[in-house]
Design an enzyme around this catalytic site. Structure first.
Site, PDB file in Angstrom:
ATOM      1  CD  GLU A 353      48.988  20.723  70.621  1.00 49.20           C
ATOM      2  OE1 GLU A 353      49.323  21.388  71.621  1.00 49.20           O
ATOM      3  OE2 GLU A 353      48.007  19.945  70.620  1.00 49.20           O
ATOM      4  CG  HIS A 384      39.207  51.066  68.075  1.00 45.74           C
ATOM      5  ND1 HIS A 384      39.027  52.350  67.581  1.00 45.74           N
ATOM      6  CD2 HIS A 384      38.080  50.380  67.755  1.00 45.74           C
ATOM      7  CE1 HIS A 384      37.829  52.429  67.016  1.00 45.74           C
ATOM      8  NE2 HIS A 384      37.242  51.252  67.101  1.00 45.74           N
ATOM      9  CE  LYS A 512      50.913  17.315  78.164  1.00 43.59           C
ATOM     10  NZ  LYS A 512      49.938  16.312  77.659  1.00 43.59           N
TER      11      LYS A 512
END
Length: 548
Positions: A353, A384, A512
């Site tokens: 960001e 793994h 937004k």
């Protein structure tokens, strides 16, 4: 502002990379038995080993020249002095003031902000002590045992990461929960296990208008009212951290229960403020201040230490070396401690960001790479899962390995096995396995000559994969504070060199706004035509099938 790629140090680094790109780290170690001594640093209980990088002393000298030619020291002073280096929002950048443990004033627009910062810390102490000592009572007279932090982004990721990291220091019998997802399952699943009479909510939103946060807060409020059936109960069960006091009081939160936020603190740098109230409640205010102390000491180190001995600067420059000269597109964070399992996610936001930008401070489009993709997971589980790609994949992925050498839960040889894997992975990434080693391995396994010729290519590992190693003596509030501040200053350093503003997030704001517009369309059950054909089609498909 001179273009970054035209700086003398940049041009020198391009030539240097071409001259050294085929050098193997395993050969550098063979040639220089003092390589570790030359390329490691200590800061308090933190050791940084950066010897397993594709660097020589000349590389580091040229990278230091780049930092100097970029004016890093001057920009550092400007940040600490409270200048408005967040130029697009006309704001100072002063998360460092939140953890300033010294006596020096810090000025914003000619006003010393430290008295206000210290006042909020004292308020945090009073509130956290009242809750921890069971003096804070819910509407029915019962003490609080569950804290629910409602926030998103920096108002969530920082507190949840620190609370998880410092879980061994948490108060027994007190539970802290975090709700950030507007998906109703997050808040509903959390509330199912709680008693409204004994639950306190902390609503963290600077503007107190963030859609995700407020929707969750209203759901929590409705849940409380189903039990309390009295509006006065809100004041006993809700605290706000907000700059918009009016909106928080309209929600029903008493003004005394509202903690301040300042516009000179970005959300992803805010855990040091009242956003960290859930941390203070869980581990206690003394330990929260120890967290601040650790960050403050790293601030002093970053501000006052020569670049050549400066941990954040070295990590930043190594990142630039790989991002811009080797064209590495990602960087992985690999903590080897269960309590640090949220650390990669926190700095995924902190880094991406901040430095996920392609426009310079003077408005030009960059012609070089900036912030890489940051990702990561617990290292021991990653072995793994995705380490196969790190070792033999076609991408160059620089890595940071992080481990406390002392376990918070010493049982048998668990920690020795953990550390053995930790040390083995950084070595193996560096050395790899060449043709002779692969063939010798197959000979020991009893393979025939034909089998050896057929199988050895699959056993080859190129090695020469760079990594940094960070050893902490133990994961304490203080050492964690230093570690977080180390990465914050690394991000700042890279942003300065890349000539971008690391402290705004216009793309987040755009998302937004568009979401708000579409939300209104959905509420009105309105067939849409104003968007692109894909968005129109998807929204209208949903509306057509949403018969309820």
């Amino acid at each position: 502002m001179e273009n970054l790629t035209q700086l003398p140090a940049w041009q020198a680094l391009k030539k240097h990379k071409k001259a050294t790109e085929n050098v193997l780290m395993r050969d550098l170690f063979a040639q220089d038995p003092n390589r570790f001594a030359d390329f490691h640093l200590r800061f308090n209980d933190i050791l940084l080993d950066y010897s397993k990088n594709r660097i020589t002393k000349e590389t580091m000298s040229l990278l230091m020249d780049l930092a100097k030619q970029s004016g890093l020291k001057d920009w550092t002073e400007r940040m600490f002095a409270g200048e408005k280096i967040n130029h697009t929002e006309d704001r100072a950048v002063l998360h460092t003031a939140l953890r300033n443990r010294g006596d020096e004033p810090v000025y914003v627009d000619g006003q010393d902000v430290m008295p206000e910062v210290r006042s909020e810390l004292e308020k945090m102490r009073a509130y956290s002590d009242a809750i921890r000592s069971s003096r804070w009572l819910g509407y029915s007279g019962k003490p609080i045992i569950d804290i629910v932090n409602i926030g998103v982004g920096g108002s969530d990721l920082g507190p949840v990461m620190v609370n998880e990291a410092l879980r061994p220091y948490g108060k027994a019998g007190l539970r802290v929960h975090f709700v950030s997802n507007v998906d109703s399952s997050h808040i509903c699943d959390t509330l199912k296990e709680l008693d409204p009479q004994r639950t306190l909510f902390i609503v963290s939103s600077k503007s107190f208008t963030t859609q995700d946060t407020l929707m969750n807060a209203h759901t929590a409020r409705d849940w409380l009212m189903e039990s309390a059936r009295d509006e006065s109960a809100v004041s006993k069960h809700f605290i706000a951290v907000a700059a918009n006091v009016e909106a928080a009081t309209e929600f029903g939160i008493e003004e005394d229960n509202i903690f301040k936020m300042w516009d000179w603190v970005g959300g992803r740098y805010s855990l040091w403020s009242s956003i960290g109230l859930s941390i203070a409640i869980y581990i206690g205010m003394d330990r929260f201040e120890s967290l601040l102390q650790g960050a403050y000491e790293m601030d002093l180190h970053f501000r006052n230490t020569a670049l050549e001995k400066n941990l954040p600067v070295i990590l930043a420059l190594l990142g630039i070396w790989y991002t811009d000269f080797y064209h590495a597109e990602s960087h992985v964070l690999l903590p080897y401690d269960q309590h640090l399992h949220r650390f990669p996610a926190y700095f995924q936001q902190g880094d991406m960001e901040s430095n996920g930008k392609s426009v310079t401070r003077d408005g030009s489009i960059v012609d070089y790479e900036t912030g890489p993709i940051i990702w990561g997971e617990l290292g021991i589980t990653g072995q793994h899962a995705f380490y196969q790609n790190l070792h033999q994949g076609s991408h160059l992925v620089p890595a940071d390995f992080i481990v406390p050498t002392d376990s918070m839960n010493p049982v048998g040889d668990h920690q020795l096995v953990l550390l053995a894997n930790f040390f083995a992975q950084t070595r193996t990434l560096m050395t790899g396995k060449n043709e002779d080693e692969a063939k010798q391995e197959l000979i020991k396994e009893g393979c025939s000559e034909d089998e050896i010729e057929r199988l050895y290519p699959s056993r080859l590992m190129p090695g020469n994969k760079p990594s940094n190693t960070l050893l902490l003596k133990a994961l304490t509030p203080k050492s964690l504070g230093s570690l977080i501040a180390l990465y914050e200053h690394k991000i700042f350093t890279q942003g300065i060199i890349w000539q971008i503003n690391s402290f705004d997030q216009p793309a987040v704001e755009l998302g937004k706004k568009v979401a708000s517009s579409i939300y209104n369309d959905l509420r009105q059950h309105k067939v849409v035509e104003e968007y692109d054909s894909s968005t129109n089609g998807l929204v209208n498909y949903f509306l057509d099938n949403d018969k309820d």
